[in-house]
Scaffold this motif. Structure first.
Motif, PDB file in Angstrom:
ATOM      1  N   GLU A  24       0.834  -1.202   0.000  1.00  0.00           N
ATOM      2  CA  GLU A  24       0.000   0.000   0.000  1.00  0.00           C
ATOM      3  C   GLU A  24       0.872   1.257   0.000  1.00  0.00           C
ATOM      4  N   GLY A  25       1.989   1.196   0.739  1.00  0.00           N
ATOM      5  CA  GLY A  25       2.907   2.331   0.760  1.00  0.00           C
ATOM      6  C   GLY A  25       3.501   2.610  -0.607  1.00  0.00           C
ATOM      7  N   TYR A  26       3.871   1.546  -1.316  1.00  0.00           N
ATOM      8  CA  TYR A  26       4.393   1.730  -2.671  1.00  0.00           C
ATOM      9  C   TYR A  26       3.303   2.202  -3.627  1.00  0.00           C
ATOM     10  N   ALA A  27       2.071   1.730  -3.409  1.00  0.00           N
ATOM     11  CA  ALA A  27       0.958   2.219  -4.229  1.00  0.00           C
ATOM     12  C   ALA A  27       0.746   3.718  -3.998  1.00  0.00           C
ATOM     13  N   ASP A  28       0.938   4.161  -2.753  1.00  0.00           N
ATOM     14  CA  ASP A  28       0.858   5.600  -2.458  1.00  0.00           C
ATOM     15  C   ASP A  28       1.931   6.367  -3.226  1.00  0.00           C
ATOM     16  N   LEU A  29       3.141   5.804  -3.296  1.00  0.00           N
ATOM     17  CA  LEU A  29       4.223   6.457  -4.043  1.00  0.00           C
ATOM     18  C   LEU A  29       3.886   6.517  -5.530  1.00  0.00           C
ATOM     19  N   CYS A  30       3.307   5.445  -6.048  1.00  0.00           N
ATOM     20  CA  CYS A  30       2.871   5.430  -7.443  1.00  0.00           C
ATOM     21  C   CYS A  30       1.824   6.514  -7.665  1.00  0.00           C
ATOM     22  N   GLN A  31       0.873   6.628  -6.745  1.00  0.00           N
ATOM     23  CA  GLN A  31      -0.169   7.632  -6.890  1.00  0.00           C
ATOM     24  C   GLN A  31       0.407   9.046  -6.851  1.00  0.00           C
ATOM     25  N   LYS A  32       1.402   9.270  -5.995  1.00  0.00           N
ATOM     26  CA  LYS A  32       2.038  10.588  -5.950  1.00  0.00           C
ATOM     27  C   LYS A  32       2.730  10.900  -7.278  1.00  0.00           C
ATOM     28  N   GLU A  33       3.336   9.878  -7.882  1.00  0.00           N
ATOM     29  CA  GLU A  33       3.966  10.080  -9.193  1.00  0.00           C
ATOM     30  C   GLU A  33       2.911  10.447 -10.232  1.00  0.00           C
ATOM     31  N   ILE A  34       1.768   9.774 -10.190  1.00  0.00           N
ATOM     32  CA  ILE A  34       0.670  10.096 -11.099  1.00  0.00           C
ATOM     33  C   ILE A  34       0.193  11.522 -10.876  1.00  0.00           C
ATOM     34  N   GLU A  35       0.049  11.911  -9.605  1.00  0.00           N
ATOM     35  CA  GLU A  35      -0.400  13.265  -9.284  1.00  0.00           C
ATOM     36  C   GLU A  35       0.537  14.320  -9.864  1.00  0.00           C
ATOM     37  N   GLY A  36       1.805  13.964 -10.007  1.00  0.00           N
ATOM     38  CA  GLY A  36       2.768  14.883 -10.599  1.00  0.00           C
ATOM     39  C   GLY A  36       2.524  15.141 -12.068  1.00  0.00           C
ATOM     40  N   ASN A  37       1.719  14.279 -12.709  1.00  0.00           N
ATOM     41  CA  ASN A  37       1.386  14.460 -14.121  1.00  0.00           C
ATOM     42  C   ASN A  37       0.112  15.274 -14.335  1.00  0.00           C
ATOM     43  N   LEU A  38      -0.597  15.582 -13.254  1.00  0.00           N
ATOM     44  CA  LEU A  38      -1.877  16.279 -13.383  1.00  0.00           C
ATOM     45  C   LEU A  38      -1.682  17.772 -13.603  1.00  0.00           C
ATOM     46  N   LYS A  39      -2.693  18.397 -14.188  1.00  0.00           N
ATOM     47  CA  LYS A  39      -2.709  19.846 -14.322  1.00  0.00           C
ATOM     48  C   LYS A  39      -3.033  20.467 -12.965  1.00  0.00           C
ATOM     49  N   PRO A  40      -2.712  21.761 -12.766  1.00  0.00           N
ATOM     50  CA  PRO A  40      -2.926  22.390 -11.458  1.00  0.00           C
ATOM     51  C   PRO A  40      -4.357  22.305 -10.941  1.00  0.00           C
ATOM     52  N   ASN A  41      -5.333  22.283 -11.837  1.00  0.00           N
ATOM     53  CA  ASN A  41      -6.735  22.267 -11.399  1.00  0.00           C
ATOM     54  C   ASN A  41      -7.319  20.859 -11.325  1.00  0.00           C
ATOM     55  N   GLN A  42      -6.473  19.839 -11.420  1.00  0.00           N
ATOM     56  CA  GLN A  42      -6.968  18.465 -11.416  1.00  0.00           C
ATOM     57  C   GLN A  42      -6.645  17.753 -10.102  1.00  0.00           C
ATOM     58  N   THR A  43      -7.486  16.789  -9.764  1.00  0.00           N
ATOM     59  CA  THR A  43      -7.257  15.942  -8.600  1.00  0.00           C
ATOM     60  C   THR A  43      -7.715  14.527  -8.928  1.00  0.00           C
ATOM     61  N   LEU A  44      -7.362  13.568  -8.073  1.00  0.00           N
ATOM     62  CA  LEU A  44      -7.701  12.172  -8.314  1.00  0.00           C
ATOM     63  C   LEU A  44      -8.777  11.682  -7.355  1.00  0.00           C
ATOM     64  N   THR A  45      -9.606  10.752  -7.816  1.00  0.00           N
ATOM     65  CA  THR A  45     -10.463  10.007  -6.910  1.00  0.00           C
ATOM     66  C   THR A  45      -9.570   9.045  -6.131  1.00  0.00           C
ATOM     67  N   PHE A  46     -10.125   8.350  -5.145  1.00  0.00           N
ATOM     68  CA  PHE A  46      -9.306   7.371  -4.448  1.00  0.00           C
ATOM     69  C   PHE A  46      -9.128   6.129  -5.310  1.00  0.00           C
ATOM     70  N   ARG A  47      -8.187   5.284  -4.949  1.00  0.00           N
ATOM     71  CA  ARG A  47      -7.912   4.056  -5.707  1.00  0.00           C
ATOM     72  C   ARG A  47      -9.047   3.054  -5.508  1.00  0.00           C
ATOM     73  N   PHE A  48      -9.566   2.563  -6.608  1.00  0.00           N
ATOM     74  CA  PHE A  48     -10.636   1.564  -6.540  1.00  0.00           C
ATOM     75  C   PHE A  48     -10.160   0.320  -7.266  1.00  0.00           C
ATOM     76  N   ALA A  49     -10.226  -0.827  -6.601  1.00  0.00           N
ATOM     77  CA  ALA A  49      -9.654  -2.057  -7.152  1.00  0.00           C
ATOM     78  C   ALA A  49     -10.718  -3.030  -7.622  1.00  0.00           C
ATOM     79  N   PRO A  50     -10.474  -3.741  -8.722  1.00  0.00           N
ATOM     80  CA  PRO A  50     -11.364  -4.830  -9.133  1.00  0.00           C
ATOM     81  C   PRO A  50     -11.534  -5.843  -8.007  1.00  0.00           C
TER      82      PRO A  50
END
Length: 229
Positions: free
Chosen positions: A118-144
């Protein structure tokens, strides 16, 4: 430390209560061993969303997301990321060795490994957040497999991400991932004014009528309701 001790304790069944000193000492020792041996890897991609009456499709792929839970989460999104993350086979070897020492040590190792991925998934999510535009945000992670999103959605996502070749995640015929401590998830991108209502990561206004409220990743991460209680 990448793994969250509180998260590991939650997996062990402590809830909001802290573990006893002996258990905490074992947790710290095992987490240190895991973080020194197990290497986190991840891969992800972004896709436009195509909504129809029966599913949400990821444009240019064969991935179809079905169920009312994922539709509710992505209802305000036009684009989404899919991601896969693992801490590799070494974590499972450590868990098995701890099980040989004692059942308790094996349980603690399993919980710590879950917290580590989960900690590494958080790091992955932070990397993804770095690709977002200033006015964008993410929903939480939802898994199959969570809520009413079918578990076999993992197969389509892992194939699209070429996860077996890139990071070593294999899916068995029974839809189990190996290495076992691996995560697949979907995150919607919210633009501008389409924010998470009332700071709920899923976009809901209240947890009261949600079918996932008893075991909710969103509530674990925190919401406006949780902060006020």
């Amino acid at each position: 430390m990448i793994a969250d001790l509180k998260e590991a304790a939650r997996y062990l069944g402590y809830g909001a209560n802290p573990p006893d000193d002996k258990t905490m000492g074992e947790m710290l020792e095992i987490i240190k061993e895991l973080e020194e041996s197990a290497k986190g890897k991840w891969t992800y991609g972004s896709y436009d969303l195509e909504f129809s009456e029966d599913c949400i499709r990821l444009a240019g792929t064969g991935i179809e997301l079905t169920g009312r839970n994922i539709r509710r989460i992505l209802s305000n999104a036009k684009t989404a990321y899919i991601m896969a993350c693992t801490i590799g086979p070494q974590a499972e070897r450590i868990i098995q060795l701890k099980k040989l020492q004692s059942a308790t040590a094996g349980m603690i190792a399993d919980a710590c490994a879950s917290a580590l991925v989960e900690g590494y998934a958080d790091l992955c999510q932070k990397e993804i957040e770095g690709n977002l535009k200033p006015n964008q945000t993410l929903t939480f992670r939802f898994a199959p497999g969570y809520g009413d999103l079918p578990l076999d959605t993992n197969k389509m996502i892992l194939e699209e991400l070429k996860a077996e070749k890139r990071i070593g995640i294999h899916l068995t015929e029974t839809m189990l991932m190996t290495p076992r401590k691996s995560i697949v998830a979907i995150l919607g991108i919210l633009d501008g004014e389409t924010e998470k209502r009332n700071d709920h990561f899923c976009g809901n206004e209240s947890c009261d009528d949600c079918s996932l409220k008893d075991d909710c990743t969103s509530r674990r991460q925190g919401s406006a309701t949780d902060e006020q209680t």
